[in-house]
Design a protein around this motif. Structure first.
Motif, PDB file in Angstrom:
ATOM      1  N   HIS A  30      38.573  44.670 -57.896  1.00 22.45           N
ATOM      2  CA  HIS A  30      39.361  45.511 -57.521  1.00 22.45           C
ATOM      3  C   HIS A  30      39.550  46.996 -56.082  1.00 22.45           C
ATOM      4  O   HIS A  30      40.728  47.183 -55.200  1.00 22.45           O
ATOM      5  CB  HIS A  30      39.969  46.332 -58.129  1.00 22.45           C
ATOM      6  CG  HIS A  30      40.515  45.911 -59.398  1.00 22.45           C
ATOM      7  ND1 HIS A  30      41.921  45.302 -59.690  1.00 22.45           N
ATOM      8  CD2 HIS A  30      40.394  45.431 -60.488  1.00 22.45           C
ATOM      9  CE1 HIS A  30      41.986  44.837 -60.360  1.00 22.45           C
ATOM     10  NE2 HIS A  30      40.693  45.335 -61.046  1.00 22.45           N
ATOM     11  N   VAL A  37      47.565  43.786 -59.486  1.00 20.53           N
ATOM     12  CA  VAL A  37      47.485  43.965 -61.354  1.00 20.53           C
ATOM     13  C   VAL A  37      47.715  43.493 -62.524  1.00 20.53           C
ATOM     14  O   VAL A  37      49.109  44.538 -62.757  1.00 20.53           O
ATOM     15  CB  VAL A  37      46.289  45.035 -61.902  1.00 20.53           C
ATOM     16  CG1 VAL A  37      45.951  45.332 -63.112  1.00 20.53           C
ATOM     17  CG2 VAL A  37      45.067  45.556 -60.558  1.00 20.53           C
ATOM     18  N   GLY A  43      41.806  48.675 -66.018  1.00 19.09           N
ATOM     19  CA  GLY A  43      42.344  47.846 -64.477  1.00 19.09           C
ATOM     20  C   GLY A  43      41.323  49.252 -63.577  1.00 19.09           C
ATOM     21  O   GLY A  43      41.161  49.345 -62.774  1.00 19.09           O
ATOM     22  N   LEU A 111      34.439  46.833 -60.233  1.00 21.47           N
ATOM     23  CA  LEU A 111      35.093  46.310 -61.802  1.00 21.47           C
ATOM     24  C   LEU A 111      36.173  45.041 -61.272  1.00 21.47           C
ATOM     25  O   LEU A 111      35.905  44.989 -59.616  1.00 21.47           O
ATOM     26  CB  LEU A 111      36.277  47.112 -61.599  1.00 21.47           C
ATOM     27  CG  LEU A 111      36.344  48.233 -62.481  1.00 21.47           C
ATOM     28  CD1 LEU A 111      37.845  49.021 -62.337  1.00 21.47           C
ATOM     29  CD2 LEU A 111      35.997  48.527 -63.760  1.00 21.47           C
ATOM     30  N   GLU A 113      38.913  41.404 -61.545  1.00 18.29           N
ATOM     31  CA  GLU A 113      40.143  40.431 -62.598  1.00 18.29           C
ATOM     32  C   GLU A 113      39.979  39.228 -61.869  1.00 18.29           C
ATOM     33  O   GLU A 113      39.619  38.903 -61.300  1.00 18.29           O
ATOM     34  CB  GLU A 113      41.733  41.313 -61.803  1.00 18.29           C
ATOM     35  CG  GLU A 113      42.200  40.275 -62.133  1.00 18.29           C
ATOM     36  CD  GLU A 113      43.655  41.077 -61.394  1.00 18.29           C
ATOM     37  OE1 GLU A 113      44.700  40.193 -60.272  1.00 18.29           O
ATOM     38  OE2 GLU A 113      43.979  41.862 -61.437  1.00 18.29           O
ATOM     39  N   ARG A 118      43.352  39.280 -65.339  1.00 17.66           N
ATOM     40  CA  ARG A 118      42.674  40.063 -67.300  1.00 17.66           C
ATOM     41  C   ARG A 118      41.644  41.190 -66.358  1.00 17.66           C
ATOM     42  O   ARG A 118      41.329  40.568 -65.604  1.00 17.66           O
ATOM     43  CB  ARG A 118      41.606  39.550 -67.831  1.00 17.66           C
ATOM     44  CG  ARG A 118      42.733  38.486 -69.063  1.00 17.66           C
ATOM     45  CD  ARG A 118      42.783  37.938 -70.212  1.00 17.66           C
ATOM     46  NE  ARG A 118      41.753  36.894 -69.166  1.00 17.66           N
ATOM     47  CZ  ARG A 118      41.725  35.476 -69.947  1.00 17.66           C
ATOM     48  NH1 ARG A 118      42.639  35.202 -70.602  1.00 17.66           N
ATOM     49  NH2 ARG A 118      41.174  34.611 -69.085  1.00 17.66           N
ATOM     50  N   ASN A 119      41.114  41.805 -66.411  1.00 19.18           N
ATOM     51  CA  ASN A 119      40.150  43.006 -66.091  1.00 19.18           C
ATOM     52  C   ASN A 119      38.432  42.392 -66.964  1.00 19.18           C
ATOM     53  O   ASN A 119      38.517  42.284 -67.885  1.00 19.18           O
ATOM     54  CB  ASN A 119      40.936  44.327 -66.022  1.00 19.18           C
ATOM     55  CG  ASN A 119      41.578  44.698 -65.216  1.00 19.18           C
ATOM     56  OD1 ASN A 119      41.866  44.601 -63.697  1.00 19.18           O
ATOM     57  ND2 ASN A 119      42.975  45.102 -65.761  1.00 19.18           N
ATOM     58  N   SER A 141      45.339  51.875 -71.850  1.00 19.67           N
ATOM     59  CA  SER A 141      43.922  50.998 -71.209  1.00 19.67           C
ATOM     60  C   SER A 141      42.269  50.920 -71.457  1.00 19.67           C
ATOM     61  O   SER A 141      42.367  50.676 -70.425  1.00 19.67           O
ATOM     62  CB  SER A 141      44.542  51.819 -69.615  1.00 19.67           C
ATOM     63  OG  SER A 141      44.065  52.959 -69.283  1.00 19.67           O
TER      64      SER A 141
END
Length: 164
Positions: A30, A37, A43, A111, A113, A118-119, A141
């Protein structure tokens, strides 16, 4: 440098640049500017580390297990703090087993994805790096569950860590 060598060098540089601009099929960082996203669960780094009030969130706790009936190893992942309560962007992964010596490591998580939107969170553990999928509850979240695995010395350990 002759024309042939220069041409090969330029071609190699262009191929390298092209590879560096193509995102991985498995994960996109990210921080490198992922444009979309799909999943809002996890996230933001704050979803793992901070409460809605901006203080450090509670630790994740669970166990590492391996197929074949090996005894589970307790694992925690704790957001670290500065000035007593404000999350500082680091996590501390700890292992505990009565027969195996305790071990811990602090790292800065990343982080990611996956290809389905999906994170994921990547962080260091005492036995090497891991990549965990985020799970949220109550339509928020805030991450309340992490599932992943760690490969160490030819063995793959799976874990599920939760918090309320």
């Amino acid at each position: 440098m002759n024309h042939t060598t220069r041409g090969l060098a330029i071609g190699t540089l262009m191929a390298t640049a092209a590879l560096l601009t193509v995102p991985s099929a498995n994960a996109v960082d990210h921080k490198l500017g992922s444009a979309r996203v799909v999943d809002t669960c996890g996230g933001l780094l704050a979803d793992y580390l901070a409460t809605a009030r901006g203080t450090a969130d509670t630790a994740f706790a669970g166990t590492l297990t391996v197929g074949g009936g090996a005894s589970p190893i307790a694992m925690t992942l704790t957001p670290q703090t500065s000035a007593g309560a404000i999350p500082n962007g680091f996590v501390r992964a700890e292992f505990y087993h009565p027969v195996i010596s305790d071990d811990a490591v602090t790292s800065a998580p990343t982080l990611l994805e996956d290809q389905h939107g999906r994170n994921l969170i990547s962080f260091a553990t005492p036995w090497g790096p891991t990549l965990a999928m985020a799970g949220c509850s109550d339509g928020t979240s805030r991450v309340t569950k992490l599932t992943g695995n760690i490969a160490s010395r030819g063995v793959t350990y799976e874990y599920t860590l939760t918090r309320s």
